[in-house]
Design a protein around this motif. Structure first.
Motif, mmCIF file in Angstrom:
data_model
loop_
_atom_site.group_PDB
_atom_site.id
_atom_site.type_symbol
_atom_site.label_atom_id
_atom_site.label_comp_id
_atom_site.label_asym_id
_atom_site.label_seq_id
_atom_site.Cartn_x
_atom_site.Cartn_y
_atom_site.Cartn_z
ATOM 1 N N TYR A 87 -8.304 2.315 -4.213
ATOM 2 C CA TYR A 87 -7.864 3.702 -4.296
ATOM 3 C C TYR A 87 -8.700 4.569 -3.377
ATOM 4 C CZ TYR A 87 -5.448 2.263 -8.545
ATOM 5 O OH TYR A 87 -4.620 1.628 -9.445
ATOM 6 N N CYS A 105 0.828 -1.201 0.000
ATOM 7 C CA CYS A 105 0.000 0.000 0.000
ATOM 8 C C CYS A 105 0.863 1.253 0.000
ATOM 9 C CB CYS A 105 -0.909 0.045 1.225
ATOM 10 S SG CYS A 105 -2.329 -1.029 1.098
ATOM 11 N N SER A 119 0.699 -0.494 -9.326
ATOM 12 C CA SER A 119 1.066 -1.756 -9.958
ATOM 13 C C SER A 119 2.219 -2.366 -9.164
ATOM 14 C CB SER A 119 1.456 -1.540 -11.423
ATOM 15 O OG SER A 119 2.583 -0.684 -11.512
ATOM 16 N N SER A 179 -3.459 4.117 -1.990
ATOM 17 C CA SER A 179 -3.755 3.020 -2.900
ATOM 18 C C SER A 179 -3.081 1.753 -2.400
ATOM 19 C CB SER A 179 -3.261 3.348 -4.308
ATOM 20 O OG SER A 179 -3.597 2.308 -5.207
ATOM 21 N N CYS A 180 -3.738 0.630 -2.651
ATOM 22 C CA CYS A 180 -3.201 -0.669 -2.250
ATOM 23 C C CYS A 180 -3.349 -1.660 -3.396
ATOM 24 C CB CYS A 180 -3.949 -1.230 -1.042
ATOM 25 S SG CYS A 180 -3.853 -0.243 0.446
ATOM 26 N N ILE A 181 -2.506 -2.678 -3.376
ATOM 27 C CA ILE A 181 -2.587 -3.745 -4.372
ATOM 28 C C ILE A 181 -2.366 -5.071 -3.669
ATOM 29 C CG2 ILE A 181 -0.138 -3.534 -4.998
ATOM 30 C CD1 ILE A 181 -1.040 -4.106 -7.943
ATOM 31 N N THR A 227 -7.052 -4.071 -6.481
ATOM 32 C CA THR A 227 -6.516 -2.766 -6.113
ATOM 33 C C THR A 227 -7.583 -1.962 -5.386
ATOM 34 O OG1 THR A 227 -7.140 -1.799 -8.253
ATOM 35 C CG2 THR A 227 -4.897 -2.660 -8.050
ATOM 36 N N THR A 243 -2.455 5.252 -10.448
ATOM 37 C CA THR A 243 -2.493 3.841 -10.808
ATOM 38 C C THR A 243 -1.394 3.104 -10.054
ATOM 39 O OG1 THR A 243 -3.306 4.371 -13.030
ATOM 40 C CG2 THR A 243 -2.414 2.161 -12.673
#
Length: 122
Positions: free
Chosen positions: A59, A34, A70, A48-50, A57, A68
């Motif tokens: 936001y 994150c 990634s 944001s986290c992934i 994801t 964005t």
């Protein structure tokens, strides 16, 4: 043990773009990653986290459609691409990991980088 190093911050004019990178030493394959930010006098907030496999994801409303996130698990790097930057995006940006779950709660993450300054100003 995981160590995180952020890079890519700087000074940019409103409407400009920056790309932040978070390089990890130690495996983050099992963890979400994150990005958080903290402006002077304000609390740290999730940006944001992934997920660990990159399929999910999240936001913050304030950055949805402009940022964005990634990750490249082969290189152990996460990236935050920031477009249409606004003065209110000015903050120190931190990457964090160590949780299997995506959350904007800072206390849920075991490992943190030192942060990189992003300043949006004309």
């Amino acid at each position: 043990q995981v160590q995180l190093v952020e890079s890519g911050g700087g000074l940019v004019q409103p409407g400009g773009s920056l790309r932040l990178s978070c390089a990890a030493s130690g495996s983050t394959l099992d963890y979400a990653i994150c990005w958080f930010r903290q402006a002077p006098g304000k609390e740290r907030e999730g940006v944001s986290c992934i997920s660990s496999n990159g399929e999910r994801t999240r936001y913050a409303d304030s950055v949805q459609g402009r940022f964005t996130i990634s990750r490249d698990n082969a290189k152990n790097v996460a990236t935050l691409k920031m477009n249409s930057l606004k003065p209110e995006d000015t903050a120190v940006y931190f990457c964090a990991t160590g949780s299997q779950f995506i959350s904007f709660r800072p206390g849920g993450y075991r490992y943190w980088g030192q942060g990189t300054q992003v300043t949006v100003s004309s």
